[in-house]
Design a protein around this motif. Structure first.
Motif, PDB file in Angstrom:
ATOM      1  N   GLN A 319       0.820  -1.209   0.000  1.00 35.26           N
ATOM      2  CA  GLN A 319       0.000   0.000   0.000  1.00 35.26           C
ATOM      3  C   GLN A 319       0.860   1.267   0.000  1.00 35.26           C
ATOM      4  O   GLN A 319       0.359   2.353  -0.284  1.00 35.26           O
ATOM      5  CB  GLN A 319      -0.920   0.021   1.227  1.00 35.26           C
ATOM      6  CG  GLN A 319      -1.922  -1.117   1.280  1.00 35.26           C
ATOM      7  CD  GLN A 319      -2.754  -1.099   2.552  1.00 35.26           C
ATOM      8  OE1 GLN A 319      -2.964  -2.117   3.181  1.00 35.26           O
ATOM      9  NE2 GLN A 319      -3.209   0.079   2.935  1.00 35.26           N
ATOM     10  N   LYS A 365      -1.322   6.441  11.856  1.00 35.76           N
ATOM     11  CA  LYS A 365      -2.142   6.418  10.648  1.00 35.76           C
ATOM     12  C   LYS A 365      -1.744   5.278   9.717  1.00 35.76           C
ATOM     13  O   LYS A 365      -2.594   4.685   9.045  1.00 35.76           O
ATOM     14  CB  LYS A 365      -2.050   7.764   9.939  1.00 35.76           C
ATOM     15  CG  LYS A 365      -2.827   8.859  10.659  1.00 35.76           C
ATOM     16  CD  LYS A 365      -3.012  10.085   9.785  1.00 35.76           C
ATOM     17  CE  LYS A 365      -3.968  11.075  10.434  1.00 35.76           C
ATOM     18  NZ  LYS A 365      -4.252  12.240   9.571  1.00 35.76           N
ATOM     19  N   SER A 369      -4.215   1.986   8.598  1.00 37.91           N
ATOM     20  CA  SER A 369      -4.459   1.675   7.190  1.00 37.91           C
ATOM     21  C   SER A 369      -4.116   0.227   6.831  1.00 37.91           C
ATOM     22  O   SER A 369      -4.472  -0.249   5.762  1.00 37.91           O
ATOM     23  CB  SER A 369      -3.646   2.618   6.302  1.00 37.91           C
ATOM     24  OG  SER A 369      -2.256   2.337   6.406  1.00 37.91           O
TER      25      SER A 369
END
Length: 587
Positions: A319, A365, A369
């Motif tokens: 990602q 964060k 994710s």
């Protein structure tokens, strides 16, 4: 007929004569036996005690403990132990022609030993019915000769060995020590006591009352020396790391500290040092807390030193790439009543800047994710929460929490190194794996001959990319005090609040630095952990990073590892005392 009778008379006379002589001899022998066993019974008993068959164990020399270059860390030196036979002394009759009374001999012995006469007299009297008693153990040969020269009845000497530790306090917690009976009590001495002990021999002999050996009986069984143990420790690096760690603890008035250096390629422990320490050759002032091999036993939250592995998990997920950005504005993140903060509002940052700025918001964060177990999985593969397995007594397992259902706050804290615990050795193992291109090899306290077999736990390219980001931490981030002239360094600082009885302490910290060098081709990985520095400086970049720099620079020089920076790019060491570099708490 007359002739026949005359011939028989001489035969009868001879028979009676021989029979009479035999009878007289029998009566004499019987009378003597009766006299000795009944009338003079005490004489025989004393003579029996004066000449007795004894069996004696021949102590085996304990194996040496050596460093990787053959330098001794623990050796055995021959000594004498003095023993006494109080029963023989007290049963001795006074003989004006031969010597003194038992009490007079005891006084003479006390003078030779340099002890109180009354004390020694009481010792002999309280053991007067015993035939074996220790007088003094592990006596130097010249002192034993002086005491034996007193020629006291029943006093003799037997050989023993005393353990000596040439490195003293420098390697105390690693090597450990033995007790007076030469049994391992701590460290390697305890963990490998059976191999070091060897097998005692045995001999049987005739001994007189004074302890003199009259003659041997039968064949001796020879002793078998203990096995020598060769550690992976390099005593040169051990001295260097110990000196710098001790100086840092003194300068920053820290409670304790530990440091570990690993060979990136082989997993060998080249140095493992602790503060406080003790002198194993003189344990008269030893305190229990000094025995702890903190690098293996003590656990702590690693804080921001775990962020490189969070970034690794991000890259492994697919990602993220090295150019991906994360919006950390406005500098904090609320999760219910829980608030995660950065030192400032960094806005949009990439992964490298996340490490340079040590952004808790950015790490959180990333964690949100990814799949909930993504960071846990990489931590687990690096050995967090599992014993390193070097066979050291009391080795801590650490804690890597696993939840059936993760709360967002638990996911976030794991990403920046809270909510889990590690030892200094475990954290060094994780950084060694990253330095080794993501290839994890077993950690060993013993010198390795062949190439170890490991496991690829982080893709090589991911490890290489994260290493580049960690170089930036040292070049322009919180780890600038870890720079080494001529060498590229990759690393990460960590500063965490210490846990007290009521939770996290506001004004108490642990300061850490973890890294490796040369970054272009890593050879050595090192972690420095300083517990509760009480001075003006307490951040990992101020307290632990300078120790890393000084020790690593010396280690690279000692091991003749060539610099990897061109002359024109050599860095100048940052003077943290003149210009302290402050970083955010948790960094």
């Amino acid at each position: 007929m007359n002739i026949e009778n005359g011939a028989h008379r001489p035969g009868k006379w001879r028979f009676r004569f021989v029979y009479g002589i035999a009878l007289v001899l029998f009566l004499v022998a019987g009378g003597r036996l009766f006299y000795l066993t009944v009338v003079d019974k005490e004489f025989l008993q004393n003579q029996g005690e004066m000449r007795a068959v004894r069996s004696e164990s021949i102590p085996a020399t304990r194996g040496m403990i050596l460093d990787r270059r053959g330098e001794p860390l623990a050796v055995s030196t021959p000594t004498w132990t003095l023993i006494a036979n109080p029963k023989a002394l007290w049963n001795m009759e006074q003989d004006p022609q031969q010597g003194k009374t038992p009490s007079q001999q005891i006084k003479h012995l006390a003078d030779a030993m340099g002890v109180g006469r009354a004390w020694l007299q009481d010792k002999f009297e309280s053991n007067k019915n015993r035939s074996y008693m220790y007088l003094k153990r592990q006596v130097a040969p010249h002192e034993a000769d002086r005491i034996m020269a007193a020629h006291v009845v029943g006093v003799s000497k037997t050989r023993e060995y005393k353990r000596f530790y040439p490195a003293g306090e420098v390697a105390a917690q690693v090597v450990g020590f033995t007790n007076i009976d030469d049994k391992g009590q701590e460290g390697i001495e305890l963990a490998y006591d059976k191999a070091l002990q060897g097998k005692p021999g045995k001999r049987t002999f005739l001994k007189d009352l004074n302890g003199n050996v009259l003659r041997s009986i039968g064949e001796d069984e020879p002793e078998r020396p203990g096995q020598n143990i060769e550690l992976s420790i390099d005593l040169r690096l051990q001295y260097l790391a110990y000196r710098e760690l001790k100086a840092a603890v003194t300068e920053h008035r820290a409670t304790s500290a530990s440091a570990v250096i690993l060979d990136v390629k082989t997993g060998e422990i080249l140095a493992m040092v602790n503060q406080p320490s003790y002198n194993p050759n003189d344990r008269s002032t030893l305190e229990y807390d000094e025995l702890r091999n903190r690098a293996v036993i003590d656990l702590f939250e690693p804080g921001s030193t775990m962020k490189p592995f969070t970034v690794s998990a991000a890259l492994m997920s697919g990602q993220y790439n090295t150019e991906s950005t994360i919006n950390t504005a406005p500098g904090y993140l609320r999760i219910g009543r829980f608030t995660i903060r950065d030192e400032g509002n960094y806005g949009k940052i990439n992964l490298e800047t996340l490490l340079v700025k040590s952004s808790n918001v950015g790490a959180s964060k990333i964690a949100f994710s990814l799949p909930q177990d993504a960071i846990w999985n990489i931590d687990y593969e690096l050995g967090i929460g599992s014993p390193v397995g070097i066979g050291f007594p009391g080795e801590a397992t650490g804690n890597l929490p696993s939840h059936p259902k993760w709360h967002p706050s638990e996911v976030a804290t794991l990403s920046y190194g809270y909510g889990l615990s590690v030892s200094t050795l475990q954290l060094a193992q994780a950084y060694m794996t990253l330095a080794n291109g993501g290839y994890r090899v077993p950690v060993s306290i013993f010198k390795q001959d062949g190439k170890p077999v490991g496991k690829q736990v982080i893709p090589r390219q991911v490890a290489k990319n994260v290493t580049k980001m960690m170089e930036a931490v040292v070049q322009r981030g919180s780890g600038r005090a870890a720079k080494i002239p001529g060498y590229s360094v990759a690393g990460k600082t960590g500063t965490v609040h210490r846990v007290g009885s009521k939770g996290y302490e506001y004004d108490q910290y642990n300061a850490m630095f973890a890294g490796f060098a040369p970054a272009s081709n890593p050879r050595l990985a090192m972690v420095v952990m300083i517990n509760d520095p009480k001075g003006r400086q307490y951040y990992g970049g101020e307290v632990a990073a300078p120790v890393f720099s000084r020790v690593m620079e010396g280690a690279l020089t000692i091991l003749n590892i060539s610099p990897d920076l061109p002359d024109g790019l050599r860095e100048v060491r940052l003077d943290t005392k003149k210009a302290p570099y402050r970083v955010a708490q948790g960094n």
